[in-house]
Design an enzyme around this catalytic site. Sequence first.
Site, PDB file in Angstrom:
ATOM      1  N   THR A 165       0.838  -1.213   0.000  1.00 44.79           N
ATOM      2  CA  THR A 165       0.000   0.000   0.000  1.00 44.79           C
ATOM      3  C   THR A 165       0.872   1.262   0.000  1.00 44.79           C
ATOM      4  OG1 THR A 165      -1.658  -1.216   1.238  1.00 44.79           O
ATOM      5  CG2 THR A 165      -1.872   1.174   1.244  1.00 44.79           C
ATOM      6  N   VAL A 166       1.814   1.349   0.936  1.00 45.66           N
ATOM      7  CA  VAL A 166       2.607   2.584   1.045  1.00 45.66           C
ATOM      8  C   VAL A 166       3.633   2.667  -0.087  1.00 45.66           C
ATOM      9  CG1 VAL A 166       4.063   3.999   2.543  1.00 45.66           C
ATOM     10  CG2 VAL A 166       2.269   2.595   3.555  1.00 45.66           C
TER      11      VAL A 166
ATOM     12  N   GLY B  80      -3.550   5.377   5.297  1.00 46.92           N
ATOM     13  CA  GLY B  80      -3.940   5.350   3.887  1.00 46.92           C
ATOM     14  C   GLY B  80      -2.743   5.579   2.988  1.00 46.92           C
TER      15      GLY B  80
ATOM     16  N   GLU C 136       9.239  10.393   9.233  1.00 48.61           N
ATOM     17  CA  GLU C 136       8.043  11.227   9.404  1.00 48.61           C
ATOM     18  C   GLU C 136       6.748  10.418   9.316  1.00 48.61           C
ATOM     19  OE1 GLU C 136       7.712  14.848  10.021  1.00 48.61           O
ATOM     20  OE2 GLU C 136       5.938  13.725  10.574  1.00 48.61           O
TER      21      GLU C 136
ATOM     22  N   VAL D 237       4.539   8.033  12.356  1.00 45.91           N
ATOM     23  CA  VAL D 237       3.511   8.468  13.316  1.00 45.91           C
ATOM     24  C   VAL D 237       2.570   9.445  12.619  1.00 45.91           C
ATOM     25  CG1 VAL D 237       3.050   9.594  15.530  1.00 45.91           C
ATOM     26  CG2 VAL D 237       5.153   8.283  15.226  1.00 45.91           C
TER      27      VAL D 237
ATOM     28  N   LYS E  69       3.661   4.215  18.328  1.00 45.26           N
ATOM     29  CA  LYS E  69       3.708   5.629  17.929  1.00 45.26           C
ATOM     30  C   LYS E  69       3.925   6.551  19.134  1.00 45.26           C
ATOM     31  CE  LYS E  69       0.897   4.769  13.823  1.00 45.26           C
ATOM     32  NZ  LYS E  69      -0.487   4.659  13.310  1.00 45.26           N
TER      33      LYS E  69
ATOM     34  N   LYS F  37       6.865   2.034  11.894  1.00 43.48           N
ATOM     35  CA  LYS F  37       6.878   2.405  13.323  1.00 43.48           C
ATOM     36  C   LYS F  37       7.430   1.306  14.215  1.00 43.48           C
ATOM     37  CE  LYS F  37       2.664   1.210  11.895  1.00 43.48           C
ATOM     38  NZ  LYS F  37       1.676   1.688  10.936  1.00 43.48           N
TER      39      LYS F  37
ATOM     40  N   GLU G 239      -3.547  -2.476   9.687  1.00 46.86           N
ATOM     41  CA  GLU G 239      -2.296  -3.236   9.591  1.00 46.86           C
ATOM     42  C   GLU G 239      -2.590  -4.613   8.991  1.00 46.86           C
ATOM     43  OE1 GLU G 239       0.859  -1.926  10.623  1.00 46.86           O
ATOM     44  OE2 GLU G 239      -0.528  -0.250  10.462  1.00 46.86           O
TER      45      GLU G 239
HETATM   46  N1  HSE Z   1      -2.926   0.861  10.702  1.00 43.03           N
HETATM   47  C1  HSE Z   1      -2.437   2.198  10.931  1.00 43.03           C
HETATM   48  C2  HSE Z   1      -3.614   3.076  11.334  1.00 43.03           C
HETATM   49  C3  HSE Z   1      -1.795   2.704   9.684  1.00 43.03           C
HETATM   50  O1  HSE Z   1      -4.755   2.636  11.210  1.00 43.03           O
HETATM   51  O2  HSE Z   1      -3.395   4.178  11.799  1.00 43.03           O
HETATM   52  C4  HSE Z   1      -1.008   3.964   9.863  1.00 43.03           C
HETATM   53  O3  HSE Z   1       0.061   3.788  10.740  1.00 43.03           O
END
Ligand code: HSE
Length: 399
Positions: free
Chosen positions: A11-12, A297, A124, A127, A200, A100, A185
């Site tokens: 995704t990222v 997202g 960055e 968190v 975080k 994280k 996740e």
């Molecule tokens: N699963 C995490 C959330 C993704 O829902 O915030 C972002 O760290």
Amino acid sequence: MINIAVLGYGTVGSGVVEVIRTNQDIVNKRSGQDIKIKYVLDLREFPGDPVQEILVHDYNVILNDPEVDIVVEVMGGLNPAYNFVKSALEAGKSVCTSNKELVAAHGAELLAIAKEKNLNFLFEASVGGGIPIIRPLNQSLTADEITEITGILNGTTNYILSKMTDEGSDFDSVLKQAQELGYAERNPEADVEGYDACRKIAILTSLVLGKQVDYQDIYTEGITKITDAEIKYAKALGGSIKLLGMSKFVDGTVYSMVSPFIIGKDHPLATVNGVFNGIFINGNVLGDTMFYGSGAGKLPTASAVVSDVVDAVKHQGTNIMTIWDSEKVALGDMDTFNCRYFVRTKSKKAEVEAAFGTVSYVTVEGLDEVAFLTENMTEGDFNQKVKALDMIYRLRTAL
Ligand code: HSE
């Protein structure tokens, strides 16, 4: 020309490729260099996707290529991410990561390697998704003694709690929606049990203190036991339930926790709903400040990762000083933490009053039980007193 390699095309990772392709001109202009994605590392094939042309399956191709200046690690998890990142830094490449788990567990060590090598280890996106919070903490809020940092740090659980509150939806179906939207996740237990928010708040608190806060030491409670009844009681109290990651610095003691709280409608985080995250900080001279934005997202998270790439390019050959020593911080005992508690019980009011003295009762139509709000008290005192009752559930509050 700066060559980067992206580790992970999930995704990222696919978001990072998309952000750089969409905003190539802006990113080049802001970094003062042409940024090229030379490799994407993933075990999978992506037939039909242009990324296939730069896809590699062996990390050594990236590690041993002196043309790769920056490694972007967006795989998540500790293994093999930790070894990949450490070896990249040791090989003279700066690293930008959204991971994280990696930062919470190894941030101090990886920052020390980056410093020694005159490189940068930037995180960055680890968190608050797309919200700028690491850079502001490290570079802007430097005149203050921070007295509190409290955040809605997990988009998935905030999305679930918001939908349960606004639409009366049930936990499981909303979690499924959050997963489909790419917020959760891989193992959603990390979201709903508070483990993700715990990493975080550990990172933020380590940065505030400049020392190591071990996430294992942080009291962590998730939202899996929150039902429609708690949601209704929170509304009856004029508030809502939020999963908070919180660190308070009280007379030299650091209280750090992840817990669902009932917060009032005037609380700074009360209007942070859906997948949005919000981070509230109080500084002794600044007073209150708030950071708000998309906490999860693909594109918001990728935006933060690419902002790190731009920063790494702008600071090539210069380490951006980040104070996070490996010296471990001892956290305050939860028994001495102070708040008001909300309690649902099968016991009678006379028993409640015998245990707690004066309390404020709260009722919800259709629920045949006693529910009340205590006065402000320590957690140790509360736990002692509540033993006398047949308790159904309790929630911490910030009311
Ligand atoms: N699963 C995490 C959330 C993704 O829902 O915030 C972002 O760290």
